[in-house]
Design a protein around this motif. Structure first.
Motif, short mmCIF file in Angstrom:
data_model
loop_
_atom_site.label_atom_id
_atom_site.label_comp_id
_atom_site.label_asym_id
_atom_site.label_seq_id
_atom_site.Cartn_x
_atom_site.Cartn_y
_atom_site.Cartn_z
N ARG A 211 0.86 -1.21 -0.17
CA ARG A 211 -0.10 0.14 0.16
C ARG A 211 0.92 1.17 0.13
O ARG A 211 1.81 1.37 0.59
CB ARG A 211 -1.01 0.06 1.13
CG ARG A 211 -1.80 -1.46 1.52
CD ARG A 211 -2.68 -1.00 2.60
NE ARG A 211 -3.30 -2.29 2.86
CZ ARG A 211 -4.35 -2.79 2.55
NH1 ARG A 211 -5.19 -2.17 1.82
NH2 ARG A 211 -4.66 -4.30 2.79
N ASP A 212 0.39 2.28 -0.74
CA ASP A 212 1.05 3.47 -0.74
C ASP A 212 0.28 4.48 -0.07
O ASP A 212 -0.94 5.00 -0.49
CB ASP A 212 1.40 3.95 -2.19
CG ASP A 212 2.22 5.36 -2.39
OD1 ASP A 212 1.97 6.07 -1.48
OD2 ASP A 212 2.62 5.43 -3.39
N ALA A 214 0.67 7.50 0.90
CA ALA A 214 0.35 8.68 0.26
C ALA A 214 -0.42 8.92 -0.70
O ALA A 214 -1.07 10.01 -1.23
CB ALA A 214 1.98 9.28 -0.19
N ASP A 215 -0.35 7.78 -1.78
CA ASP A 215 -1.26 7.83 -3.09
C ASP A 215 -1.74 6.54 -3.15
O ASP A 215 -0.88 5.59 -3.87
CB ASP A 215 -0.41 8.37 -4.18
CG ASP A 215 -1.23 8.45 -5.28
OD1 ASP A 215 -2.44 8.39 -5.36
OD2 ASP A 215 -0.50 8.96 -6.35
N PRO A 216 -2.89 6.21 -2.84
CA PRO A 216 -3.37 4.82 -3.01
C PRO A 216 -3.65 4.37 -4.46
O PRO A 216 -3.61 3.21 -4.79
CB PRO A 216 -4.96 5.05 -2.34
CG PRO A 216 -4.84 6.18 -1.45
CD PRO A 216 -3.79 6.99 -1.96
N ASN A 217 -3.60 5.33 -5.22
CA ASN A 217 -3.62 4.92 -6.90
C ASN A 217 -2.29 4.19 -7.04
O ASN A 217 -2.15 3.45 -8.36
CB ASN A 217 -3.66 6.18 -7.57
CG ASN A 217 -5.20 6.67 -7.72
OD1 ASN A 217 -6.28 6.10 -7.35
ND2 ASN A 217 -5.31 8.18 -7.68
N ASN A 218 -1.35 4.32 -6.38
CA ASN A 218 0.10 3.56 -6.60
C ASN A 218 0.12 2.29 -5.82
O ASN A 218 1.34 1.78 -5.90
CB ASN A 218 1.07 4.35 -6.13
CG ASN A 218 1.35 5.58 -7.21
OD1 ASN A 218 1.20 5.54 -8.54
ND2 ASN A 218 1.90 6.71 -6.60
N ASP A 219 -0.94 1.70 -5.20
CA ASP A 219 -1.04 0.53 -4.65
C ASP A 219 -0.79 -0.77 -5.74
O ASP A 219 -1.07 -0.66 -6.88
CB ASP A 219 -2.54 0.07 -4.12
CG ASP A 219 -2.46 1.09 -2.79
OD1 ASP A 219 -1.42 1.95 -2.25
OD2 ASP A 219 -3.81 0.91 -2.14
N ASP A 297 -1.20 -1.08 -10.34
CA ASP A 297 -2.41 -0.36 -10.39
C ASP A 297 -3.58 -1.29 -10.02
O ASP A 297 -4.68 -1.32 -10.95
CB ASP A 297 -2.55 0.16 -11.71
CG ASP A 297 -1.64 0.92 -12.52
OD1 ASP A 297 -1.24 1.70 -11.73
OD2 ASP A 297 -1.30 0.84 -13.65
N SER A 300 -6.72 0.81 -9.64
CA SER A 300 -7.24 1.83 -10.85
C SER A 300 -8.48 1.13 -11.63
O SER A 300 -8.98 -0.08 -11.23
CB SER A 300 -6.04 1.67 -11.94
OG SER A 300 -5.85 0.70 -12.44
#
Length: 483
Positions: A211-212, A214-219, A297, A300
């Motif tokens: 998990r990221d 700071a930016d969940p889109n980078n999980d 992604d 995404s």
């Protein structure tokens, strides 16, 4: 395969080509005579000599899915806008869901009455079949809805799925003979032409979610799987021409049956059906996979495609190119039936049938009670089935049948077919419903008889006078040999 679990589900729901329809037992239809070869399709002194479906497909298709994944798959397939309603899923408990798909479509059914002595019938048929079943975990579907469904970052053995699908053409010759007044026998010999075979068995698996914050889109996620994958060779993408019979993946099968009528009028019928094999050619592959793949992604809007591509690459790996053999889904059946007239004028006939069906190479078992009532040319049937998955089904059939024409339509999962139809029409209650299973079933058939009426010599209205047949008359016209 396409889009792993969800897209597989959508494909299965759209198939237009199952197991034997119990409602057809002892109906004397052309379809019944090909599925149960000791059954007759002709009635001397009433029927004409040739029966044909005129290329109108006589088909039978069904599927079902059990367990917690019913709600998320239905919401993904039918809700507007589409989404995964994962409220019924249990994460980390390795809950399993069954799915089963069967299809059987006769494109050609042609049968001849050849001999009054023994009531001999012979026929030819061409059909396409699909056999598929598997086990899917709750987590496999939840993962398609992004890692938000997973409270922890590490899980073991949550993707231990099992899946197989086998599609093939079947070209058959069938023979039926009345040995004496009480016993009839029949068989169907078939050449099988394999279309496609896929099988996946995952024995071990794990999931690591990265998990990221700071930016969940980078999980992203690391998925490990160990198991075996079978894949038949198909030149290019599967297309319509692949459904034409070839010698690329040859096989053979046999169906044998016998019917015995007791002195009390009880019909006892036994069948061994579709006992056979297919040899998948040497360009097929078997892959023993034991690897980890990283899926980017996973949150995404393209996550389903990313998951599918990553899983598919992992499954294929460095497979061994080789041939292999598979069995068809053979079944053993035993049925008992008897007819009763419900009135003195003999216009209403009731004929109940009890059927027991066991899969030869698998654990599947089904019991059925079929109740049919006939008045003149109209037959109404109500059936009940119960199987080893503890699934109870009610079915119904309407048939119009005369000596030389027949049409039938029905379902052996009537209530669930109605519920599935409502869900497909975006009925919220049915989309969110989690019952014993979600499924549907439909079968339909049509045929006509033509030619001269089959007549015993003492009843004959036609006396042969040496007339030429169709081809003889055609030859005479071409070469001017007619008088």
């Amino acid at each position: 395969m396409n889009k792993i679990f969800t897209i597989l589900f959508l494909i299965f729901c759209s198939l237009s080509v199952s197991a034997q329809q119990f409602s057809q037992y002892n109906t004397g239809t052309l379809y019944d005579s090909f599925e149960n070869p000791s059954q007759r399709a002709f009635i001397p002194d009433s029927s004409r000599q040739v029966a044909f479906n005129f290329f109108v497909p006589n088909f039978d298709a069904n599927f079902y899915i059990t367990g917690d994944i019913q709600r998320p798959l239905k919401s993904r397939a039918f809700a507007k806008p589409a989404f995964y309603n994962t409220s019924s899923l249990r994460i980390g408990q390795n809950a399993l869901n069954h799915f089963n798909v069967n299809g059987n479509a006769y494109v050609i059914m042609l049968k001849f009455f050849t001999n009054l002595k023994g009531s001999v019938e012979m026929g030819f048929s061409a059909q396409t079949r699909i056999e598929s079943k598997g086990l899917v975990t709750d987590e496999s579907v939840a993962f398609l809805n992004a890692p938000t469904n997973f409270p922890q970052d590490n899980y073991d053995n949550i993707f231990n799925n099992h899946y197989k699908v086998q599609m093939y053409d079947q070209l058959s010759y069938t023979y039926r003979e009345q040995v004496d007044k009480q016993l009839s026998i029949g068989f169907k010999l078939s050449y099988l032409s394999g279309i496609q075979y896929n099988k996946i068995d995952v024995d071990e698996s794990s999931l690591q979610i990265n998990r990221d914050l700071a930016d969940p889109n980078n999980d992203n996620a690391d998925v490990y799987m160990k198991g075996r994958y079978y894949r038949s060779y198909v030149p290019g993408r599967l297309s319509g021409r692949d459904f034409l019979p070839t010698f690329r993946n040859p096989g053979a099968s046999i169906t044998m049956g016998a019917t015995y009528r007791t002195e009390d009028g009880i019909l006892i019928q036994g069948n061994i059906k579709d006992l056979g094999f297919i040899h998948w050619n040497k360009r097929s592959t078997i892959t023993d996979f034991n690897n980890t793949t990283n899926i980017a992604d996973v949150t995404s809007e393209h996550r389903e495609e990313n998951i599918y591509n990553s899983f598919y690459s992992l499954f294929r790996g460095n497979g061994m190119v080789t041939s292999f053999n598979t069995k068809t889904n053979a079944k053993a059946e035993l049925s008992v039936s008897k007819s009763y007239w419900l009135d003195d004028e003999k216009t209403f006939r009731y004929f109940p049938t009890v059927v027991a069906q066991k899969e030869v190479f698998d654990t599947g078992f089904t019991g059925a009670l079929v109740n049919s009532v006939q008045k003149n040319n109209l037959v109404a049937t109500l059936s009940a089935t119960y199987d080893d998955y503890k699934l109870f089904n009610l079915g119904a059939q309407i048939m119009v049948k005369s000596a030389n024409a027949e049409f039938f339509i029905g379902s052996e999962r009537l209530l669930n077919t109605g519920r599935f139809t409502l869900a497909a029409l975006n009925n919220t209650n049915q989309i969110n419903r989690v019952g014993n299973y979600t499924g549907a079933d439909l079968f339909l058939g049509f045929s006509l008889k033509f030619g001269r009426v089959i007549e015993h010599p003492m009843n004959a209205s036609y006396i042969p006078m040496g007339e030429k047949g169709f081809f003889g008359r055609l030859f005479g016209r071409i070469f001017k040999t007619n008088n």
